[in-house]
Write an enzyme that holds these catalytic residues in place. Sequence first.
Site, mmCIF file in Angstrom:
data_model
loop_
_atom_site.group_PDB
_atom_site.id
_atom_site.type_symbol
_atom_site.label_atom_id
_atom_site.label_comp_id
_atom_site.label_asym_id
_atom_site.label_seq_id
_atom_site.Cartn_x
_atom_site.Cartn_y
_atom_site.Cartn_z
ATOM 1 C CD GLU B 47 -3.014 -0.973 0.172
ATOM 2 O OE1 GLU B 47 -3.044 0.050 -0.546
ATOM 3 O OE2 GLU B 47 -3.792 -1.925 0.000
ATOM 4 C CG ASN B 51 -0.828 5.236 -1.095
ATOM 5 O OD1 ASN B 51 -1.618 4.886 -1.950
ATOM 6 N ND2 ASN B 51 -1.124 5.271 0.190
ATOM 7 N NE ARG B 105 -5.529 3.428 -6.325
ATOM 8 C CZ ARG B 105 -4.969 2.443 -7.049
ATOM 9 N NH1 ARG B 105 -4.576 2.615 -8.266
ATOM 10 N NH2 ARG B 105 -4.795 1.269 -6.511
#
Lengths: 119, 155
Positions: B47, B51, B105
């Site tokens: 994650e 990002n 997303r």
Amino acid sequence: MNNNMYVKSNVLIVEADVEIDHHRAERTRKSVDFIMDNMGIDKIIFDFRETQFMDSSGIGLIMGRYEKAKLTGGRVVIANMNSSVDRVIKMSGLDNKICVRNSLSEAIDEMNAYKSKNV
Amino acid sequence: MNNHKAEIVINAVSENEAFARVVAAAFVTKLDPTIEEMADIKTAVSEAVTNSIIHAYDNKGGIIKIELEIKDDVFYVDVIDYGMGIENVKKAMEPMFTTLDSGERSGMGFVFMEAFMDELNVSSIVGEGTRVHMKKRIGSVSDTATEVALHGTKR
Ligand SMILES: Nc1ncnc2c1ncn2[C@@H]1O[C@H](COP(=O)(O)OP(=O)(O)OP(=O)(O)O)[C@@H](O)[C@H]1O
Ligand SMILES: [Mg+2]
């Protein structure tokens, strides 16, 4: 590692990758959208039998296809999640929106029932 | 005293997401984690790295630094980028908040990091970059924490 997909009775069945992250999800998204756009298919089953890892990009992949399919009255069904995939799906609340089945054959039955209701 | 450190620097390209989480998982094997603990760490690292690639550098590439550390039975990982930074960190960490409205997303990245690790700290300066600091205790103590979380009482 590459996912397989095939169309059977107007339903796209996606055999999801072993690991679904942003990199993998993008590739799958492109293939699925190509088939949706060019074959006019809006009923999709994601079969997670091989999937051992999935992060939020996988949630986005399913969500995005769900929204796209909905535009033309289509549907997304997901099946065969292991416990770790199931965990992220539950945490994201995706299972409240999208139909979840235990096996591919149950997912196909569900899709056929949906088709006969919506001719 | 059990103390190990490692540092990796990678290009911010999506091919490296798998590499980053596998390195973190390999590093933590020293603590003999359960399969579940390993999966938690892989997800959290994936994650944070994703990002940096898609938000901090807007898919145009850059440098991501990953600092790994083990102190006794605690695993630490910091994911650092030198990208655009986050204006409002508190807001960014809210469930379902995303600045990408592509529909791809879900705004769940920080929620997963928080859920799968014991501690999550995000510091960011707009125009300079972001550091995501995470911590997870491996082994019996965190099992007790899970027990408490599941059953509400400490036995
Ligand atoms: N390293 C970063 N640099 C700049 N902005 C970031 C960074 N990390 C997160 N953000 C911002 O925080 C928001 C929330 O991040 P989070 O990971 O929770 O959701 P997301 O990435 O938008 O969606 P998902 O993770 O579900 O795919 C992002 O939309 C982005 O605006
Ligand atoms: Mg994210």
